[in-house]
Write a protein that holds these residues in place. Structure first.
Motif, short mmCIF file in Angstrom:
data_model
loop_
_atom_site.label_atom_id
_atom_site.label_comp_id
_atom_site.label_asym_id
_atom_site.label_seq_id
_atom_site.Cartn_x
_atom_site.Cartn_y
_atom_site.Cartn_z
N TYR A 114 0.82 -1.21 0.00
CA TYR A 114 0.00 0.00 0.00
C TYR A 114 0.86 1.27 0.00
O TYR A 114 0.38 2.36 0.26
N ILE A 115 2.15 1.10 -0.31
CA ILE A 115 3.07 2.24 -0.40
C ILE A 115 3.29 2.60 -1.87
O ILE A 115 3.55 1.72 -2.70
N ARG A 116 3.17 3.88 -2.19
CA ARG A 116 3.46 4.37 -3.54
C ARG A 116 4.28 5.66 -3.40
O ARG A 116 4.15 6.37 -2.41
N PHE A 117 5.09 5.96 -4.41
CA PHE A 117 5.80 7.24 -4.39
C PHE A 117 6.06 7.72 -5.81
O PHE A 117 6.03 6.94 -6.78
N ALA A 118 6.31 9.02 -5.94
CA ALA A 118 6.55 9.63 -7.26
C ALA A 118 7.82 10.47 -7.22
O ALA A 118 8.19 10.99 -6.17
N ASN A 119 8.47 10.59 -8.37
CA ASN A 119 9.68 11.42 -8.47
C ASN A 119 9.44 12.66 -9.35
O ASN A 119 10.37 13.24 -9.87
N GLY A 120 8.17 13.01 -9.48
CA GLY A 120 7.82 14.16 -10.31
C GLY A 120 7.36 13.75 -11.69
O GLY A 120 6.49 14.39 -12.27
N ARG A 121 7.93 12.69 -12.22
CA ARG A 121 7.55 12.23 -13.56
C ARG A 121 6.82 10.89 -13.53
O ARG A 121 5.85 10.69 -14.23
N GLU A 122 7.32 9.95 -12.71
CA GLU A 122 6.77 8.59 -12.71
C GLU A 122 6.26 8.19 -11.33
O GLU A 122 6.66 8.74 -10.32
N LEU A 123 5.38 7.18 -11.35
CA LEU A 123 4.83 6.62 -10.12
C LEU A 123 5.40 5.22 -9.91
O LEU A 123 5.41 4.39 -10.83
N PHE A 124 5.88 4.93 -8.69
CA PHE A 124 6.46 3.64 -8.34
C PHE A 124 5.53 2.93 -7.36
O PHE A 124 5.09 3.53 -6.37
N VAL A 125 5.25 1.64 -7.65
CA VAL A 125 4.31 0.86 -6.81
C VAL A 125 4.88 -0.54 -6.58
O VAL A 125 5.82 -0.97 -7.26
N SER A 126 4.26 -1.26 -5.65
CA SER A 126 4.68 -2.63 -5.36
C SER A 126 4.21 -3.58 -6.47
O SER A 126 3.15 -3.38 -7.08
N ASP A 127 5.03 -4.59 -6.72
CA ASP A 127 4.70 -5.56 -7.76
C ASP A 127 3.92 -6.73 -7.16
O ASP A 127 4.44 -7.82 -6.96
#
Length: 342
Positions: A114-127
């Motif tokens: 349930y953790i997500r984060f962004a670097n301004g351009r892309e979104l990173f999520v758990s696989d």
């Protein structure tokens, strides 16, 4: 021309700040025509969304929607000038604080998926299976086998998003605010549509949709003002900025219970601004956008009329002339006096 960061652009007559999800219907085939007409009137459309820049750009391109000159992503942490794909403004969360937050979240029963984060351009999520199913239509999402490990090696994080029960998110929100960070909580269907979870968006302090709207308005100086249109709790900050500037706020009929009344009360207390409800419609705010653009256009025409009246030369009284000087062209003898009564 107005300067935004290092970029020059034409001063807009007016600006329409639009939330995307639940507000603007990108499936509407008439949307491109609406945006074109707004541009023809001298107006500017700016999406202000919680999504990453790549996410919103890719969806607009996929649906062949005209890409606005400016996009605001990650709830205001990023402002992008799309013509050069460069960031006008970017604010990252202090990395040490993020590591501390993640540790606290996991220790207190938080789900790593349930953790997500962004670097301004892309979104990173758990696989995970659930998360992959949730993002199956989004090609821009980056899936991570161990998202906590990826966070440890990523230092340009602009937004952290956690999900869980309302009780857990309220507890975590209080913890994060003590760390001098900005938070905003809203309902979410993540990681599946049946879920009744709450989402907590986290960013560096003084980051919100409202801060971005204020920043852009101060720089672009729209001649006839602006409107903010949205439907969620993360739109409250931009609603408040618009009200304080004595502008118009439009809240969708699909907004959470009490949001419309809350903003109406805020406008009443400030004795400024105007708050409207956008009726439920399959095209969401699209028709409303066109109506308000025409209202701006009417104001412009009215001002032009007033300016023409002000610039008109005063009436000169007519003088009765008994004799008229005329030139005898056939003889070339210069000026002669000719009696009008002959």
């Amino acid at each position: 021309m107005q300067k935004v960061g290092e970029y020059q652009m034409k001063r807009p007559k007016f600006i329409l700040f639009l939330d995307k999800d639940g507000t603007t219907n990108l499936e509407d085939k008439n949307l491109n025509n609406i945006f074109h007409q707004v541009s023809t009137m001298g107006g500017m459309v700016i999406f202000v969304t919680g999504r990453t820049i790549v996410d919103i750009e890719s969806e607009l391109k996929e649906k062949k929607i005209v890409l606005p000159e400016i996009l605001v992503g990650d709830n205001g942490a990023i402002i992008c000038y799309t013509k050069t794909n460069e960031f006008i403004k970017q604010k990252e969360i202090e990395h040490d604080k993020i590591l501390e937050m993640i540790e606290y979240f996991i220790k207190n029963g938080g789900n790593k998926d349930y953790i997500r984060f962004a670097n301004g351009r892309e979104l990173f999520v758990s696989d995970s299976k659930e998360v992959r199913s949730y993002y199956r239509k989004n090609k821009e999402v980056k899936f991570c086998e161990d998202i906590c490990e990826i966070i440890k090696s990523t230092k340009n994080i602009t937004k952290l998003v956690l999900a869980g029960s309302k009780e857990k998110m309220e507890d975590f929100s209080a913890y994060v605010e003590k760390m001098d960070c900005w938070t905003e909580m809203d309902v979410t269907r993540f990681p599946k549509k049946e879920a009744q979870n709450y989402r907590l968006d986290i960013a560096q302090k003084n980051i919100s949709k409202g801060d971005s709207v204020k920043f852009l308005v101060e720089i672009l100086e729209p001649e006839y003002g602006y409107i903010c249109v949205g439907n969620g709790l993360n739109d409250v900050s931009m609603f408040k900025v618009a009200i304080e500037d004595n502008m118009r706020v439009a809240i969708m009929a699909n907004s959470p219970d009490g949001l419309l009344e809350q903003m109406q009360q805020y406008a009443k207390e400030k004795k400024k601004g105007k708050v409207e409800k956008v009726p439920q419609d399959k095209n969401l705010a699209n028709r409303y956008i066109m109506r308000k653009a025409k209202c701006f256009q009417a104001s412009m025409r009215e001002k032009e009329k007033k300016n023409k009246k002000c610039n008109r030369l005063p009436n000169v009284p007519r003088i009765k002339v008994e004799e008229l000087k005329t030139r005898n062209i056939s003889r070339g003898t210069g000026w002669q006096v000719k009696n009008r009564d002959r």
